[in-house]
Write a protein that holds these residues in place. Structure first.
Motif, short mmCIF file in Angstrom:
data_model
loop_
_atom_site.label_atom_id
_atom_site.label_comp_id
_atom_site.label_asym_id
_atom_site.label_seq_id
_atom_site.Cartn_x
_atom_site.Cartn_y
_atom_site.Cartn_z
N PHE A 38 -56.57 93.27 -17.64
CA PHE A 38 -55.92 91.27 -18.20
C PHE A 38 -55.74 90.46 -17.60
O PHE A 38 -56.72 90.37 -16.02
N GLU A 39 -56.06 89.07 -17.74
CA GLU A 39 -55.93 88.61 -16.41
C GLU A 39 -54.60 87.19 -16.63
O GLU A 39 -53.78 87.84 -17.37
N ILE A 62 -49.69 87.08 -17.54
CA ILE A 62 -50.91 87.50 -18.26
C ILE A 62 -51.09 88.09 -19.62
O ILE A 62 -50.75 88.22 -20.77
N TYR A 63 -53.00 87.54 -19.45
CA TYR A 63 -53.21 88.08 -20.50
C TYR A 63 -53.78 88.93 -21.07
O TYR A 63 -54.59 89.53 -20.06
N ILE A 64 -53.51 89.07 -22.35
CA ILE A 64 -54.51 90.92 -22.55
C ILE A 64 -54.92 90.86 -23.33
O ILE A 64 -54.84 90.42 -24.70
N GLY A 65 -55.85 90.93 -23.75
CA GLY A 65 -57.41 90.51 -25.07
C GLY A 65 -57.56 89.11 -25.19
O GLY A 65 -57.56 89.20 -26.63
N GLU A 66 -57.26 87.63 -24.64
CA GLU A 66 -56.83 87.07 -24.74
C GLU A 66 -57.61 85.96 -23.96
O GLU A 66 -57.00 86.42 -22.77
N LYS A 67 -58.01 84.64 -23.82
CA LYS A 67 -58.60 84.51 -23.08
C LYS A 67 -57.48 83.24 -22.02
O LYS A 67 -56.54 83.02 -22.99
N THR A 68 -57.33 83.12 -20.84
CA THR A 68 -56.91 82.51 -20.74
C THR A 68 -56.24 80.89 -20.78
O THR A 68 -57.64 80.47 -20.74
#
Ligand SMILES: Cc1cc2nc3c(=O)[nH]c(=O)nc-3n(C[C@H](O)[C@H](O)[C@H](O)COP(=O)(O)OP(=O)(O)OC[C@H]3O[C@@H](n4cnc5c(N)ncnc54)[C@H](O)[C@@H]3O)c2cc1C
Length: 531
Positions: A38-39, A62-68
């Motif tokens: 995650f980012e 929290i970005y899971i499977g997505e761009k921040t």
């Protein structure tokens, strides 16, 4: 998927990113989210010093499977308005946060703001402000309240507000950040810019507005309204440098003159008295303590070694049906002379970005409802043909009494413990207030509505913040400008004054906002309805 997670760490673990990642993973698991990858983007920090502990709450996106979404993604929408005609011109009285943010909003949609400001630009204003401390001289058009950027320019620049229904607070913060305020304001729970940084931010706003085709007239005081067929079409002004009289007209007039402009309330009383309404305000004193003492109380015995910066506090008490509360707390700050004319004393507080002075101060004020105003001021307002002005007259009297009990801008002051005992202090502790102090028994001249409640309020405050009442606590009087005693009535939807078409009262002077951020949003909202 995007999720917001708050983790709690010890004060010393603010930068321990490994620990943060582990705690985030645990939180995700608790929420039945299995994410090895995650980012994270840091959103906000708040200090929790309740119940004898010292913790930090850190909020992350929290970005899971997505761009921040990058923090700096926000883009201004302002356009050039060079050559815009009268139909697309809006007059703005006052260059405080309400006036400046109204101007920026107008520029988004091709309207030209013409800003008229009685005070001067920040560079000259700084010199006028210095004269208040060094010679006790107050220029009635250039001081802590009046001048480029309004009352907020030489303030703390605290950017927190509880007005989150009024508009998008984060967008106001992004505008301040765009013009040079530290990025930290986007993530701190209690963001502040600092008096050492604010003037540059305000200058950058002015330069952008000018570059896009807006106009500024500094040293230009609005002396009257131009009213045609029951509608305001512009304003009459006087150039304070050469005495030249001018007129400005436009599609609408945004009145963003702040709550210190008594002359503007008198103009409204003359042209549209039905527009004024008495409102609750507050008055009291500034209380200054050594910073180390406040840090120790708030950080449970730990001072600067807690590593959290100067400590804040917020205290409230109820005394005989009225609130007694702290306002505009300035950790590691200064008490400043913020009167807007000679013959009066008013104090306020501010701090630099680092908040590292030896003192911490806050206003402690008593709520004053319209029915609390002494009869003599009600009578004077009636005789003046505008009863809602009674609160303004009362405020002026407190400030005049302070001048009588002080000397030039040296303010009347007393140790808090002596105030409670009703005796004049034989000597006063060192203070950040540079114009000087005059020892005075504040209870002998502050209106009893205020002094009696302050006495009881302090005792109650000391119960919740033990150590607040002490020999080193200094009261400096008076603090009278936390909010306006009069409201300029306006329509809820359109923001147009109910008694004078074409006039849009906004910001702190309108009585509908208080503080930098809510006044900025108020200015934006009025500009949006004009557009
Ligand atoms: C020392 C100090 C510290 C403060 N600290 C904070 C803080 O940390 N955080 C916070 O949120 N708030 C703070 N405040 C309050 C904050 O500054 C105000 O709430 C805010 O500036 C209000 O914005 P405004 O645009 O409505 O009015 P103002 O900022 O008051 O601006 C009004 C402008 O109108 C101009 N004007 C008035 N009359 C006329 C006229 N006749 N003709 C032309 N121009 C005119 C004035 O010169 C002034 O520049 C502080 C205030 C002071 C004085």
């Amino acid at each position: 998927m995007v999720k917001e997670i708050t983790i709690t760490v010890e004060a010393g673990d603010e930068k321990n990113t490994g620990l943060h990642e582990n705690l985030i993973k645990k939180e995700l698991k608790k929420n039945h989210i299995n994410a090895a990858q995650f980012e994270k983007v840091f959103v906000k920090k708040s200090i929790d010093a309740r119940h004898g502990q010292l913790k930090l709450h850190l909020r992350y996106k929290i970005y899971i499977g997505e761009k921040t979404a990058a923090a700096g993604e926000w883009k201004p929408l302002w356009k050039s308005v060079q050559g815009a005609g009268k139909e697309r011109t809006v007059i703005i009285v006052g260059s405080g946060p309400a006036g400046l943010f109204a101007a920026l909003k107008l520029l988004e949609r091709g309207f030209k703001p013409v800003i008229i400001e009685r005070g001067c630009q920040t560079s000259q204003r700084r010199k006028d402000i210095a004269l208040i401390s060094t010679r006790g001289q107050v220029n009635g058009d250039s001081n802590y309240c009046f001048g480029e950027g309004g009352a907020g320019t030489f303030s703390d620049g605290k950017l927190y507000t509880r007005s989150n229904k009024r508009g998008d607070i984060s967008s106001v913060l992004r505008v301040f950040n765009y013009f040079g305020a530290d990025e930290k304001i986007l993530t701190d729970a209690h963001p502040h810019i600092g008096t050492d940084r604010l003037p540059q931010v305000i200058n950058a706003m002015r330069d952008k507005i000018l570059e896009l085709g807006g106009d500024f007239y500094f040293n230009t005081r609005v002396s009257d309204f131009i009213i045609e067929k029951g509608r305001i079409s512009g304003v009459k002004t006087i150039d304070l440098l050469n005495g030249e009289k001018k007129e400005f007209s436009g599609k609408a007039v945004i009145l963003a003159s702040g709550h210190s402009a008594s002359d503007i309330y008198e103009l409204i009383a003359k042209h549209a008295p039905a527009a004024l309404e008495a409102k609750t305000f507050a008055a009291g004193v500034r209380v200054e303590h050594p910073r180390e003492l406040i840090d120790k109380i708030q950080y449970h015995g730990r001072g600067s070694e807690a590593g959290l910066g100067a400590a804040e506090y917020r205290v409230t008490a109820q005394v005989e049906g009225r609130g007694v509360y702290s306002f505009c707390m300035c950790p590691g700050g200064f008490v400043v002379p913020s009167s807007s004319g000679p013959g009066e004393i008013v104090v306020n507080g501010m701090s630099a970005a680092a908040r590292n002075s030896k003192w911490s101060n806050a206003a402690i004020v008593v709520e004053i409802r319209p029915e609390d105003i002494p009869e003599k001021f009600k009578k004077a307002a009636e005789e003046a043909g505008c009863p809602p002005l009674a609160g303004l007259f009362f405020r002026t009297e407190i400030e005049r009494l302070a001048a009588e009990n002080g000397k030039d801008q040296a303010a009347p002051a007393q140790r808090l413990t002596d105030f409670l005992e009703g005796r004049k202090s034989s000597e006063l502790p060192a203070s950040s207030y540079t114009p000087g102090l005059v020892s005075s028994e504040l209870g002998s001249w502050l209106p009893p509505h205020i002094s009696e409640r302050l006495k009881k309020g302090f005792v109650e405050i000391d119960r919740s913040m033990h150590g607040f009442v002490c020999d080193q606590a200094l009261m400096i009087a008076p603090e009278t400008r936390t909010s306006t005693p009069v409201r300029i009535l306006r329509d809820k939807q359109t923001f147009e004054c109910t008694a004078l078409a074409g006039l849009y009262p906004v910001g702190e002077g309108s009585g509908y906002s208080g503080g930098i951020v809510s006044s900025a949003m108020d200015g934006e909202n009025a500009a949006a309805t004009i557009i």
